[in-house]
Design a protein around this motif. Structure first.
Motif, PDB file in Angstrom:
ATOM      1  N   LEU A   8       0.750  -1.544   0.024  1.00 35.55           N
ATOM      2  CA  LEU A   8      -0.052   0.076   0.079  1.00 35.55           C
ATOM      3  C   LEU A   8       1.263   1.641   0.347  1.00 35.55           C
ATOM      4  CD1 LEU A   8      -2.267  -0.675   2.566  1.00 35.55           C
ATOM      5  CD2 LEU A   8      -3.197  -0.820   0.283  1.00 35.55           C
ATOM      6  N   MET A  20     -10.613  10.112  -9.707  1.00 38.94           N
ATOM      7  CA  MET A  20      -8.897  10.414  -9.288  1.00 38.94           C
ATOM      8  C   MET A  20      -8.491   8.714  -8.675  1.00 38.94           C
ATOM      9  SD  MET A  20      -8.348  11.554  -5.153  1.00 38.94           S
ATOM     10  CE  MET A  20      -9.394  11.872  -3.851  1.00 38.94           C
ATOM     11  N   ILE A  51     -23.017  13.916   4.007  1.00 32.84           N
ATOM     12  CA  ILE A  51     -22.538  14.405   3.578  1.00 32.84           C
ATOM     13  C   ILE A  51     -23.446  15.136   2.510  1.00 32.84           C
ATOM     14  CG2 ILE A  51     -22.784  12.678   2.033  1.00 32.84           C
ATOM     15  CD1 ILE A  51     -19.952  14.078   2.344  1.00 32.84           C
ATOM     16  N   ALA A 101     -17.506   6.728  -2.572  1.00 31.55           N
ATOM     17  CA  ALA A 101     -16.329   5.915  -1.378  1.00 31.55           C
ATOM     18  C   ALA A 101     -17.276   6.014   0.048  1.00 31.55           C
ATOM     19  CB  ALA A 101     -15.214   6.154  -1.769  1.00 31.55           C
ATOM     20  N   THR A 133     -19.442   2.264   2.697  1.00 34.16           N
ATOM     21  CA  THR A 133     -18.834   1.894   3.491  1.00 34.16           C
ATOM     22  C   THR A 133     -18.517   2.211   5.130  1.00 34.16           C
ATOM     23  OG1 THR A 133     -17.456   3.676   2.917  1.00 34.16           O
ATOM     24  CG2 THR A 133     -16.860   1.645   1.961  1.00 34.16           C
ATOM     25  N   LEU A 188     -20.300   0.606   8.273  1.00 31.97           N
ATOM     26  CA  LEU A 188     -19.001   0.289   9.302  1.00 31.97           C
ATOM     27  C   LEU A 188     -19.339   0.469  10.660  1.00 31.97           C
ATOM     28  CD1 LEU A 188     -16.385   0.725  11.064  1.00 31.97           C
ATOM     29  CD2 LEU A 188     -15.886   2.671  10.634  1.00 31.97           C
ATOM     30  N   PRO A 223     -15.435  -2.097   6.051  1.00 28.33           N
ATOM     31  CA  PRO A 223     -16.163  -2.526   5.488  1.00 28.33           C
ATOM     32  C   PRO A 223     -15.555  -3.087   4.346  1.00 28.33           C
ATOM     33  CG  PRO A 223     -16.476  -0.148   6.480  1.00 28.33           C
ATOM     34  CD  PRO A 223     -15.144  -0.908   7.084  1.00 28.33           C
ATOM     35  N   ARG A 258      -3.872  -3.446  -6.523  1.00 23.10           N
ATOM     36  CA  ARG A 258      -2.723  -2.482  -6.912  1.00 23.10           C
ATOM     37  C   ARG A 258      -1.839  -3.535  -8.414  1.00 23.10           C
ATOM     38  NH1 ARG A 258      -4.377   0.805  -3.749  1.00 23.10           N
ATOM     39  NH2 ARG A 258      -2.893   2.250  -2.259  1.00 23.10           N
ATOM     40  N   PHE A 266      -9.021   1.310   5.967  1.00 18.49           N
ATOM     41  CA  PHE A 266      -8.316   2.225   5.111  1.00 18.49           C
ATOM     42  C   PHE A 266      -7.319   2.908   4.257  1.00 18.49           C
ATOM     43  CE2 PHE A 266     -10.566   4.039   9.077  1.00 18.49           C
ATOM     44  CZ  PHE A 266     -11.876   4.804   8.373  1.00 18.49           C
ATOM     45  N   ARG A 311      -0.242   7.346  -0.285  1.00 23.00           N
ATOM     46  CA  ARG A 311      -0.583   8.481  -0.974  1.00 23.00           C
ATOM     47  C   ARG A 311      -2.348   7.959  -1.422  1.00 23.00           C
ATOM     48  NH1 ARG A 311       3.132   7.809  -5.738  1.00 23.00           N
ATOM     49  NH2 ARG A 311       1.943   6.307  -6.748  1.00 23.00           N
ATOM     50  N   TYR A 366      -4.399   6.679   1.377  1.00 20.02           N
ATOM     51  CA  TYR A 366      -5.462   6.177   2.142  1.00 20.02           C
ATOM     52  C   TYR A 366      -6.114   7.193   1.735  1.00 20.02           C
ATOM     53  CZ  TYR A 366      -6.427   6.281   7.178  1.00 20.02           C
ATOM     54  OH  TYR A 366      -6.326   5.572   8.482  1.00 20.02           O
ATOM     55  N   CYS A 367      -7.036   6.523   2.777  1.00 16.03           N
ATOM     56  CA  CYS A 367      -8.798   6.894   2.416  1.00 16.03           C
ATOM     57  C   CYS A 367      -9.031   8.198   2.792  1.00 16.03           C
ATOM     58  CB  CYS A 367      -9.542   5.909   3.242  1.00 16.03           C
ATOM     59  SG  CYS A 367     -11.427   6.840   3.548  1.00 16.03           S
ATOM     60  N   LEU A 414     -13.234  11.611   7.997  1.00 16.57           N
ATOM     61  CA  LEU A 414     -15.349  11.572   8.617  1.00 16.57           C
ATOM     62  C   LEU A 414     -15.933  10.872   8.862  1.00 16.57           C
ATOM     63  CD1 LEU A 414     -17.826  13.362   7.943  1.00 16.57           C
ATOM     64  CD2 LEU A 414     -17.417  12.644   5.958  1.00 16.57           C
ATOM     65  N   ALA A 415     -15.294   9.484   8.128  1.00 17.39           N
ATOM     66  CA  ALA A 415     -15.863   7.663   8.602  1.00 17.39           C
ATOM     67  C   ALA A 415     -15.899   8.012  10.063  1.00 17.39           C
ATOM     68  CB  ALA A 415     -14.929   7.066   8.109  1.00 17.39           C
TER      69      ALA A 415
HETATM   70  C1  HEM Z   1     -10.112   5.238  -0.287  1.00 16.21           C
HETATM   71  C2  HEM Z   1     -11.872   2.267   2.620  1.00 16.21           C
HETATM   72  C3  HEM Z   1     -15.186   5.737   4.216  1.00 16.21           C
HETATM   73  C4  HEM Z   1     -13.442   8.299   0.448  1.00 16.21           C
HETATM   74  C5  HEM Z   1     -10.205   4.422   0.409  1.00 16.21           C
HETATM   75  C6  HEM Z   1      -9.392   3.246   0.397  1.00 16.21           C
HETATM   76  C7  HEM Z   1     -10.499   1.902   1.280  1.00 16.21           C
HETATM   77  C8  HEM Z   1     -11.210   3.398   1.684  1.00 16.21           C
HETATM   78  C9  HEM Z   1      -9.768   0.891   1.879  1.00 16.21           C
HETATM   79  C10 HEM Z   1      -8.337   2.480  -0.930  1.00 16.21           C
HETATM   80  C11 HEM Z   1      -6.742   2.819   0.429  1.00 16.21           C
HETATM   81  C12 HEM Z   1      -6.154   2.258  -0.734  1.00 16.21           C
HETATM   82  O1  HEM Z   1      -6.279   1.610  -2.222  1.00 16.21           O
HETATM   83  O2  HEM Z   1      -5.113   2.071  -0.477  1.00 16.21           O
HETATM   84  C13 HEM Z   1     -12.711   3.287   3.394  1.00 16.21           C
HETATM   85  C14 HEM Z   1     -13.589   3.034   4.779  1.00 16.21           C
HETATM   86  C15 HEM Z   1     -14.389   3.941   5.413  1.00 16.21           C
HETATM   87  C16 HEM Z   1     -14.761   5.019   4.375  1.00 16.21           C
HETATM   88  C17 HEM Z   1     -13.469   1.478   5.346  1.00 16.21           C
HETATM   89  C18 HEM Z   1     -15.972   4.208   5.758  1.00 16.21           C
HETATM   90  C19 HEM Z   1     -15.950   3.275   7.074  1.00 16.21           C
HETATM   91  C20 HEM Z   1     -14.729   7.030   3.056  1.00 16.21           C
HETATM   92  C21 HEM Z   1     -15.572   8.665   3.026  1.00 16.21           C
HETATM   93  C22 HEM Z   1     -15.315   9.084   1.805  1.00 16.21           C
HETATM   94  C23 HEM Z   1     -13.886   8.112   1.703  1.00 16.21           C
HETATM   95  C24 HEM Z   1     -16.437   8.490   4.427  1.00 16.21           C
HETATM   96  C25 HEM Z   1     -15.563  10.410   1.632  1.00 16.21           C
HETATM   97  C26 HEM Z   1     -16.610  11.201   1.922  1.00 16.21           C
HETATM   98  C27 HEM Z   1     -12.343   8.289  -0.125  1.00 16.21           C
HETATM   99  C28 HEM Z   1     -11.590   9.121  -1.233  1.00 16.21           C
HETATM  100  C29 HEM Z   1     -10.047   7.428  -1.834  1.00 16.21           C
HETATM  101  C30 HEM Z   1     -10.777   6.564  -0.541  1.00 16.21           C
HETATM  102  C31 HEM Z   1     -11.830   8.958  -2.191  1.00 16.21           C
HETATM  103  C32 HEM Z   1      -9.385   7.570  -2.586  1.00 16.21           C
HETATM  104  C33 HEM Z   1      -8.056   7.606  -2.468  1.00 16.21           C
HETATM  105  C34 HEM Z   1      -7.806   7.975  -3.208  1.00 16.21           C
HETATM  106  O3  HEM Z   1      -7.340   7.634  -4.398  1.00 16.21           O
HETATM  107  O4  HEM Z   1      -6.477   8.585  -3.000  1.00 16.21           O
HETATM  108  N1  HEM Z   1     -11.055   4.270   1.336  1.00 16.21           N
HETATM  109  N2  HEM Z   1     -13.789   4.426   3.449  1.00 16.21           N
HETATM  110  N3  HEM Z   1     -13.810   7.327   1.948  1.00 16.21           N
HETATM  111  N4  HEM Z   1     -12.522   6.740   0.400  1.00 16.21           N
HETATM  112 FE1  HEM Z   1     -12.456   5.740   2.038  1.00 16.21          FE
END
Ligand code: HEM
Length: 418
Positions: free
Chosen positions: A69, A103, A166, A259, A263, A267, A305, A311, A362, A366, A368-369, A374-375
Motif C-alpha cells: 500500500l 481519481m 454528506i 466511496a 462504507t 462500518l 467494510p 495495485r 482505510f 498516498r 489512504y482513504c 469523517l468516517a
Molecule cells: C479510498 C476505505 C469512508 C473517500 C479508500 C480506500 C479504502 C477506503 C480501503 C483505498 C485505499 C487504498 O487502496 O490504499 C474506507 C472505509 C470507510 C471509508 C473503510 C468507512 C468506514 C470514506 C468516506 C469518504 C471516502 C466517508 C468520503 C466522504 C475515499 C476516497 C478514496 C478512498 C475519495 C480514494 C483516495 C485516493 O484514491 O486517493 N477508502 N473509506 N471514504 N476513500 Fe474511503
C-alpha cells in the motif's frame, strides 16, 4: 513467460486447499459467514499466492500488505493492467465513460493533482465543524423510531445517516435532500453490485443521470453565488493557480458519495452487530464512553467494510519476495492483514480495549482513504448515540444476511429489539 512461481503456488493450493477466486467472494456461503477464517488460510499458505481464476497475486500478511500500500511505484489505473488480470475487469467501466475517470482509478501525476486540490476543501477542519450537526442528525434518526419495539437498524439508522451528513456538507438544499438521497442510494448501490438485475441497473442509470443534472445546476449556482459549503470550497481550492473545473468537481462529488456512504453505513452496521453479539463489550462501552475512539478502531480492524484493495505492477520486479511482471494485478487482503497474528494478539477476539490497534482498513500510502476522519467521527458519534438512546438494544435476528458485493463486507438488514 515463466510461470514457475505460479505453478508452485497452485500446487500449494491443491494440497492445502487455499480458498481462491470465487471462494473469496460472498457467493461462497462459508465466506459470507466468516471471511476472516478463510483469509487466515490464504495468509498462512505463503507471502504471495497466485489466484489463477481471478488472474491476480494475493497478499494477506500485514507487513507485506502495508509495504505494498505504501509502495509509491505501484499503480491503480486498470488501463495499465494485463489483459487477463484482475484489474482489467474494471477497464470496461472506464472505457464506457467518455469523461476522465475519478481519481480512484488514476495514477500520478493526475492523481496527485486531484488529491491535492480536493484535500484543500475536504479538510479535517471542515469535518470537525460538522460535529454538532452530526450529533443532531444521529438523534433525529433515533427520534424517528421512538416507540417502536423492533426495527431494522440498517434502514433506520446506518443507511440514511452518512448520506444526510454528506448532503449537508456539500450544501444540498434541505428541500432537495429526499431526492438527493434516492438518487444517491439508487445509483451507488448498483454501481458496486456486479450481480444487480437489469431493472436495478436501469434504475441506477436514470438515478445517476438525475443526480448529475442536479449537481451540475448546484455547481453553476455556487460559481455564481458562493456559499459556505463543500461544493464552493472545491470550486475555490487552488494550487499554484490551478483549480478543479466543473466536470472535475462533479466527478469528485460522485466519488465522495460512492466511496463514502456505503462504507460508513457498513462500518456502523458491522460495528453495532459486533457489540450486540458481545454484550459485555457494549456494556463496557456504556460504562466507559471514553473508550469510543478505540472501539471504532477495533470495529475497523475486526470487521472493516472494505476487505480487499489492489495495485498494478509497473514493470518486472520482485514484490514481497515474488518476481512479478509488468501489468500484473496484486490484490491485498485488508481483512486478512487485520487478523495477522504476527501483529495482533488473539486476532479473532473482539476487544474494544485492545491496545495499539494498527490496521489497514482505510488502505494506505498516498491513496489512504480521504474520508477516514469523517468516517471515524460519524462512527464514534453514531455508536455512542445509539448505545445511549437504546440501553436495552438486543439482536433480534437469527441468521444474518450479508450483501453480495465482492470485496466489501456489510449487512443487508440488522433487526434489533429495544
Ligand atoms: C479510498 C476505505 C469512508 C473517500 C479508500 C480506500 C479504502 C477506503 C480501503 C483505498 C485505499 C487504498 O487502496 O490504499 C474506507 C472505509 C470507510 C471509508 C473503510 C468507512 C468506514 C470514506 C468516506 C469518504 C471516502 C466517508 C468520503 C466522504 C475515499 C476516497 C478514496 C478512498 C475519495 C480514494 C483516495 C485516493 O484514491 O486517493 N477508502 N473509506 N471514504 N476513500 Fe474511503
Amino acid at each position: 513467460r515463466s510461470s514457475g512461481w505460479r505453478d508452485s503456488a497452485m500446487t500449494e493450493t491443491a494440497t492445502n486447499e487455499v480458498p481462491l477466486g470465487i471462494q473469496l467472494t460472498p457467493l461462497n456461503p462459508e465466506y459470507q459467514r466468516d471471511p476472516f477464517s478463510l483469509l487466515d488460510r490464504v495468509r498462512e499458505a505463503g507471502r504471495v499466492i497466485w489466484d489463477e481464476q481471478f488472474g491476480r497475486w494475493l497478499v494477506a500478511r500485514f507487513e507485506d500488505v502495508h509495504a505494498i500500500l505504501n509502495d509509491r511505484d505501484l499503480l491503480v489505473d486498470p488501463r495499465k493492467a494485463n489483459e487477463k488480470s484482475f484489474n482489467a475487469m474494471f477497464r470496461q467501466r472506464l472505457l464506457g465513460e467518455d469523461r476522465e475517470p475519478s481519481m480512484l482509478f488514476q495514477d500520478p501525476p493526475a492523481h496527485t493533482r486531484l488529491r491535492g486540490l480536493v484535500s484543500k476543501a475536504f479538510t479535517p477542519r471542515a469535518i470537525e465543524r460538522m460535529r454538532p450537526r452530526i450529533e443532531e442528525i444521529a438523534h433525529e434518526l433515533c427520534d424517528r423510531v421512538e416507540g417502536q419495539e423492533r426495527f431494522d437498524l440498517m434502514a433506520a439508522f446506518c443507511q440514511p445517516y452518512p448520506t444526510i451528513v454528506i448532503a449537508e456538507m456539500l450544501g444540498v438544499d434541505p428541500k432537495d435532500q429526499a431526492n438527493f438521497k434516492r438518487w444517491t442510494d439508487d445509483s451507488v448501490a448498483a454501481g458496486f453490485d456486479p450481480f444487480a438485475s437489469e431493472e436495478v441497473r436501469q434504475r441506477a442509470m436514470r438515478a445517476g443521470e438525475e443526480l448529475q443534472a442536479y449537481l451540475r445546476r448546484v455547481i453553476a449556482e455556487r460559481r455564481a453565488e458562493p456559499r459556505d459549503d463543500l461544493i464552493t470550497a472545491m470550486l475555490r481550492a487552488e494550487d499554484n493557480g490551478d483549480f478543479l473545473n466543473d466536470e472535475e468537481v462533479l466527478s469528485m462529488i460522485g466519488l465522495l458519495l460512492a466511496a463514502g456512504n456505503v462504507t460508513t453505513t457498513d462500518l456502523l452496521g458491522n460495528g453495532m452487530k459486533n457489540l450486540l453479539q458481545h454484550p459485555d463489550q457494549a456494556q463496557l462501552l456504556r460504562e466507559r464512553p471514553e473508550l469510543i475512539e478505540n472501539a471504532v478502531e477495533e470495529m475497523l480492524r475486526y470487521e472493516g467494510p472494505v476487505t480487499f484493495s489492489g495495485r498494478i505492477v509497473p514493470d518486472d520486479r520482485v514484490i514481497a519476495g515474488c518476481p512479478m511482471q509488468k501489468g500484473d494485478s496484486i490484490t491485498v487482503a485488508l481483512g486478512g492483514a487485520n487478523y495477522d497474528p504476527r501483529l495482533h494478539r488473539d486476532p479473532h477476539k473482539f476487544d474494544v480495549t485492545r491496545e495499539d490497534i494498527d490496521h489497514v482498513a482505510f488502505g494506505g500510502g498516498r491513496r489512504y482513504c480521504l474520508g477516514a476522519p469523517l468516517a471515524r467521527l460519524e462512527a464514534q458519534i453514531g455508536v455512542r448515540v445509539l448505545l445511549e438512546r437504546f440501553p436495552k438494544m438486543r439482536l433480534a435476528q437469527q441468521e444474518l444476511k450479508w450483501k453480495r458485493v465482492p470485496g466489501f463486507r456489510g449487512l443487508e438488514e440488522l433487526w434489533v429489539e429495544v
